[in-house]
Design a protein around this motif. Sequence first.
Motif, mmCIF file in Angstrom:
data_model
loop_
_atom_site.group_PDB
_atom_site.id
_atom_site.type_symbol
_atom_site.label_atom_id
_atom_site.label_comp_id
_atom_site.label_asym_id
_atom_site.label_seq_id
_atom_site.Cartn_x
_atom_site.Cartn_y
_atom_site.Cartn_z
ATOM 1 N N MET A 1 0.845 -1.200 0.000
ATOM 2 C CA MET A 1 0.000 0.000 0.000
ATOM 3 C C MET A 1 0.878 1.246 0.000
ATOM 4 S SD MET A 1 -2.689 1.387 2.891
ATOM 5 C CE MET A 1 -3.849 0.034 2.672
ATOM 6 N N SER A 2 0.590 2.186 -0.931
ATOM 7 C CA SER A 2 1.356 3.432 -0.958
ATOM 8 C C SER A 2 0.883 4.362 0.152
ATOM 9 C CB SER A 2 1.202 4.112 -2.320
ATOM 10 O OG SER A 2 -0.156 4.458 -2.556
ATOM 11 N N GLU A 3 1.768 5.242 0.575
ATOM 12 C CA GLU A 3 1.445 6.211 1.614
ATOM 13 C C GLU A 3 1.657 7.616 1.061
ATOM 14 O OE1 GLU A 3 3.304 5.560 5.351
ATOM 15 O OE2 GLU A 3 2.911 3.399 5.357
ATOM 16 N N MET A 4 0.637 8.436 1.171
ATOM 17 C CA MET A 4 0.705 9.803 0.670
ATOM 18 C C MET A 4 0.286 10.782 1.750
ATOM 19 S SD MET A 4 -0.655 9.650 -3.276
ATOM 20 C CE MET A 4 -0.190 8.292 -4.361
ATOM 21 N N CYS A 5 0.912 11.950 1.693
ATOM 22 C CA CYS A 5 0.574 13.044 2.607
ATOM 23 C C CYS A 5 -0.028 14.176 1.800
ATOM 24 C CB CYS A 5 1.831 13.525 3.330
ATOM 25 S SG CYS A 5 1.584 14.973 4.384
ATOM 26 N N VAL A 6 -1.160 14.697 2.240
ATOM 27 C CA VAL A 6 -1.794 15.850 1.605
ATOM 28 C C VAL A 6 -1.749 17.009 2.590
ATOM 29 C CG1 VAL A 6 -3.884 16.797 0.577
ATOM 30 C CG2 VAL A 6 -3.316 14.382 0.230
ATOM 31 N N ILE A 7 -1.132 18.112 2.174
ATOM 32 C CA ILE A 7 -1.101 19.317 3.002
ATOM 33 C C ILE A 7 -2.276 20.186 2.585
ATOM 34 C CG2 ILE A 7 0.266 21.286 3.782
ATOM 35 C CD1 ILE A 7 2.749 19.834 2.772
ATOM 36 N N GLY A 8 -3.140 20.518 3.548
ATOM 37 C CA GLY A 8 -4.375 21.233 3.221
ATOM 38 C C GLY A 8 -5.463 20.229 2.890
ATOM 39 N N GLY A 9 -6.255 20.548 1.867
ATOM 40 C CA GLY A 9 -7.256 19.584 1.405
ATOM 41 C C GLY A 9 -8.505 19.505 2.241
ATOM 42 N N SER A 10 -8.801 20.546 3.012
ATOM 43 C CA SER A 10 -9.985 20.480 3.874
ATOM 44 C C SER A 10 -11.283 20.796 3.142
ATOM 45 C CB SER A 10 -9.814 21.432 5.067
ATOM 46 O OG SER A 10 -9.708 22.780 4.616
ATOM 47 N N ASP A 48 0.199 24.164 11.761
ATOM 48 C CA ASP A 48 0.265 25.297 10.846
ATOM 49 C C ASP A 48 1.490 25.111 9.972
ATOM 50 O OD1 ASP A 48 0.583 27.732 9.540
ATOM 51 O OD2 ASP A 48 -0.001 28.929 11.280
ATOM 52 N N ARG A 49 1.321 25.006 8.670
ATOM 53 C CA ARG A 49 2.446 24.730 7.781
ATOM 54 C C ARG A 49 3.486 25.841 7.804
ATOM 55 N NH1 ARG A 49 1.812 24.170 2.094
ATOM 56 N NH2 ARG A 49 4.061 24.469 2.215
ATOM 57 N N ASP A 50 3.114 27.035 8.261
ATOM 58 C CA ASP A 50 4.063 28.138 8.344
ATOM 59 C C ASP A 50 5.005 28.015 9.534
ATOM 60 O OD1 ASP A 50 2.937 29.350 6.096
ATOM 61 O OD2 ASP A 50 1.466 30.436 7.293
ATOM 62 N N ASP A 51 4.646 27.169 10.503
ATOM 63 C CA ASP A 51 5.439 26.971 11.715
ATOM 64 C C ASP A 51 6.309 25.725 11.509
ATOM 65 O OD1 ASP A 51 6.445 26.340 14.233
ATOM 66 O OD2 ASP A 51 4.638 27.030 15.277
ATOM 67 N N GLU A 52 7.558 25.931 11.126
ATOM 68 C CA GLU A 52 8.419 24.795 10.770
ATOM 69 C C GLU A 52 8.643 23.843 11.933
ATOM 70 O OE1 GLU A 52 12.816 23.889 8.798
ATOM 71 O OE2 GLU A 52 11.982 25.928 8.770
ATOM 72 N N ASP A 53 8.861 24.375 13.116
ATOM 73 C CA ASP A 53 9.088 23.509 14.271
ATOM 74 C C ASP A 53 7.860 22.657 14.567
ATOM 75 O OD1 ASP A 53 11.651 24.456 14.606
ATOM 76 O OD2 ASP A 53 11.080 25.987 16.085
ATOM 77 N N ALA A 54 6.675 23.280 14.528
ATOM 78 C CA ALA A 54 5.440 22.537 14.784
ATOM 79 C C ALA A 54 5.208 21.486 13.702
ATOM 80 C CB ALA A 54 4.257 23.497 14.854
ATOM 81 N N LEU A 55 5.519 21.823 12.469
ATOM 82 C CA LEU A 55 5.345 20.873 11.372
ATOM 83 C C LEU A 55 6.265 19.668 11.554
ATOM 84 C CD1 LEU A 55 4.002 20.236 8.661
ATOM 85 C CD2 LEU A 55 5.760 21.612 7.534
ATOM 86 N N ARG A 56 7.515 19.912 11.913
ATOM 87 C CA ARG A 56 8.452 18.804 12.134
ATOM 88 C C ARG A 56 7.995 17.920 13.297
ATOM 89 N NH1 ARG A 56 13.466 19.003 9.777
ATOM 90 N NH2 ARG A 56 14.027 20.909 8.640
ATOM 91 N N ARG A 57 7.488 18.550 14.369
ATOM 92 C CA ARG A 57 7.041 17.771 15.533
ATOM 93 C C ARG A 57 5.876 16.857 15.179
ATOM 94 N NH1 ARG A 57 7.799 22.647 18.340
ATOM 95 N NH2 ARG A 57 5.549 23.085 18.238
ATOM 96 N N VAL A 58 4.919 17.386 14.435
ATOM 97 C CA VAL A 58 3.739 16.582 14.144
ATOM 98 C C VAL A 58 4.050 15.479 13.136
ATOM 99 C CG1 VAL A 58 2.754 17.899 12.197
ATOM 100 C CG2 VAL A 58 1.230 16.795 13.816
ATOM 101 N N LEU A 59 5.024 15.717 12.264
ATOM 102 C CA LEU A 59 5.422 14.685 11.305
ATOM 103 C C LEU A 59 6.194 13.564 11.979
ATOM 104 C CD1 LEU A 59 6.509 16.883 8.258
ATOM 105 C CD2 LEU A 59 4.495 15.395 8.390
ATOM 106 N N GLY A 61 8.542 10.798 12.867
ATOM 107 C CA GLY A 61 9.417 9.984 12.031
ATOM 108 C C GLY A 61 8.741 9.467 10.774
ATOM 109 N N ARG A 62 7.635 10.084 10.393
ATOM 110 C CA ARG A 62 6.879 9.582 9.240
ATOM 111 C C ARG A 62 7.598 9.835 7.916
ATOM 112 N NH1 ARG A 62 3.063 11.413 12.919
ATOM 113 N NH2 ARG A 62 1.275 10.023 13.286
ATOM 114 N N HIS A 63 7.393 8.890 6.997
ATOM 115 C CA HIS A 63 7.880 9.006 5.628
ATOM 116 C C HIS A 63 6.729 8.691 4.678
ATOM 117 C CE1 HIS A 63 11.616 8.552 7.887
ATOM 118 N NE2 HIS A 63 12.244 9.098 6.855
#
Length: 308
Positions: A1-10, A48-59, A61-63
């Motif tokens: 199964m492929s894994e994809m991330c969508v930023i936004g998309g609400s 918030d995608r503009d907050d780099e630290d928060a984005l890294r934390r929520v991601l 170890g995901r790939h």
Amino acid sequence: MSEMCVIGGSRYFGRRLIENLRDAGTAVTVVNRGSAPAPEGVTHLRADRDDEDALRRVLGGRHFDVVIDQVCYTPVQAAVALRAFAGRTTRYVMTSTVEVYAHLDGPPHTEDVVDPATWPVATDLPWDDPAFLDASYGEGKRQAEAVFTRDAAFGFVSVRTAHVLGGADFTGRLAHYVQRIRAGLPVIVHENPRPASFVHEPEIARFLAWAARADFTGPVNAASHGTLDVRDLCAAIGEPVYAVGEDTSPFSFDRGYAMDNGRATALGFRFSHVADWLPSAVQSAVQSAVRSVVQTTPAGEERTCAPA
């Protein structure tokens, strides 16, 4: 199964894209601020995608096999995403826009007339100013494409999306025409309105999913075959009254910046023609307009209000 991330998309075709990927068996992770719930059956990460630290934390170890970025509007946002997703994916698809050609005029444009590899980038402009960002929409997208293109962190695709019609359109642009024509109000246009490219909402969602699974890179135009000018659009709705003025209606353009979809077609995507879906898109907008002007009184009686 492929894994994809969508930023936004609400909302709008981004939400349809997520549902299409999920229903095709893809493991989907959605990253957004949480202003709207993600569709069922996907992983929802709030940041918030503009907050780099928060984005890294929520991601964590995901790939992901692919990232699809629905809401990148500036080179600053592109730079944050580039750093945050480097090493997490091998393919990155950014939803760009026909507006990258808005400064041009002429016949349908091929992708090479706006080359992100050579486009100048200025991250010090006031991109966090909503008024500046709104006025610089096309330029913001051009510079965002340029930031991704110049880095080899992953294979990059920019999908230059035509004007989208149909579906749960929150922009109100097609509704503008429906309301004015039904009310007998004039539609304000340029003296010589020029044609533009359009795409149906379900089609652009299918295209983005297709582009995510493909292996090409670089900019690609996504538009249905055929063009429309504002008069074509109005004629599909009713019998409009036109007036020439400066405060023009949406989709009235004084320069031609339709897109050539030859690259995507050669790569294997089969587009519809605008004539195939415009009647249904208009009918949906008409039905939505009728529903919006029917209100229920406290006594339970229906009251119909004239469209604005």
